[in-house]
Scaffold this motif. Sequence first.
Motif, PDB file in Angstrom:
ATOM      1  N   GLU A  46       0.832  -1.204   0.000  1.00  0.00           N
ATOM      2  CA  GLU A  46       0.000   0.000   0.000  1.00  0.00           C
ATOM      3  C   GLU A  46       0.867   1.254   0.000  1.00  0.00           C
ATOM      4  O   GLU A  46       0.558   2.231  -0.694  1.00  0.00           O
ATOM      5  N   ALA A  49       2.116   1.704  -3.503  1.00  0.00           N
ATOM      6  CA  ALA A  49       1.047   2.126  -4.406  1.00  0.00           C
ATOM      7  C   ALA A  49       0.719   3.605  -4.204  1.00  0.00           C
ATOM      8  O   ALA A  49       0.586   4.364  -5.173  1.00  0.00           O
ATOM      9  N   LEU A 162      -1.260  -0.460 -13.657  1.00  0.00           N
ATOM     10  CA  LEU A 162      -1.629  -0.445 -12.247  1.00  0.00           C
ATOM     11  C   LEU A 162      -3.092  -0.824 -12.070  1.00  0.00           C
ATOM     12  O   LEU A 162      -3.969  -0.279 -12.746  1.00  0.00           O
ATOM     13  N   HIS A 164      -6.150  -1.412  -9.010  1.00  0.00           N
ATOM     14  CA  HIS A 164      -6.543  -1.294  -7.604  1.00  0.00           C
ATOM     15  C   HIS A 164      -6.711  -2.687  -7.006  1.00  0.00           C
ATOM     16  O   HIS A 164      -6.246  -2.990  -5.917  1.00  0.00           O
ATOM     17  N   TRP A 185      -5.474   0.562  -0.870  1.00  0.00           N
ATOM     18  CA  TRP A 185      -4.610   0.111  -1.959  1.00  0.00           C
ATOM     19  C   TRP A 185      -3.692  -1.044  -1.561  1.00  0.00           C
ATOM     20  O   TRP A 185      -2.710  -1.315  -2.238  1.00  0.00           O
ATOM     21  N   ALA A 188      -3.116  -3.638  -4.337  1.00  0.00           N
ATOM     22  CA  ALA A 188      -2.778  -3.128  -5.667  1.00  0.00           C
ATOM     23  C   ALA A 188      -1.755  -4.030  -6.354  1.00  0.00           C
ATOM     24  O   ALA A 188      -0.884  -4.623  -5.702  1.00  0.00           O
ATOM     25  N   ASP A 196      -9.465  -5.764 -12.932  1.00  0.00           N
ATOM     26  CA  ASP A 196     -10.142  -4.882 -11.980  1.00  0.00           C
ATOM     27  C   ASP A 196     -11.657  -4.949 -12.160  1.00  0.00           C
ATOM     28  O   ASP A 196     -12.415  -5.047 -11.196  1.00  0.00           O
TER      29      ASP A 196
END
Length: 248
Positions: A46, A49, A162, A164, A185, A188, A196
């Motif tokens: 996190e 990210a 990227l 989530h 995040w 991620a 996603d």
Amino acid sequence: MTAIDGQPPPGAREITTGQANRVWHTGGPAPYILKHYTDPGRAANEAAALTLLAHHQAPAPRLLAADPTTTPAWTAQQAIQAEPVPASELPRLLARPLAAIHRIPGPHAGRLAGARHHPTWPAYLHDRLGAYTAAAPRLAQAAARLHQAVDTALLETVEPRLLHHDLQPGHLIQQPDGTHLLLDWELAAYGDPLSDLARLAVRLHLPDPLLALAHQPSSPHTERRIKLYWHIHRLADTAYSTGPRQHA
């Protein structure tokens, strides 16, 4: 402002919502969210990210401080005054923030930090399917079919972006000025943006993952991919029956 050291200061209000992590809201002139993690890898992920998102000015809270090496691992994040978006509005209102996030390229597939990196997106999917089979051997036959589907889905050219990778109600919020931010995040990863949307379809209990494509460009190839990822995410939730956040 007193230096953030990862410990809840006097007067901090715990807002933990039943997940494995503990979370506090710290008031004062510079309020922030303090998060303690049971898995230090998730803290590292996190933090990585949020750092990347800030660099790209993407719609997410700011990281104020972090230390994934302590016990417990922790991050401190900007406190946001906003309201969650209704679940019925998620597919439509996610289109713009996801477009910004999915433009961010990745150097590998898989989590940003705190876990193994993979050279390609198919390699990451095979690794995850192996983990689900290890967690629930009864699913080996279903996982074998998905391994084969990954090999025939023409995924080698997917350029990791990227993700989530934990889209669900409560994670998209609307600020007073009408803009939207994505929270939480820790899961991620870099991979195919369609993953996603497939996970969102699972979280919203959509009967068909193609419903998550209503506000996205579509083609027969994208439809095949999102269906594949939808099956993989559903298998993961079955393998880790203790909850939907255990498997990314």
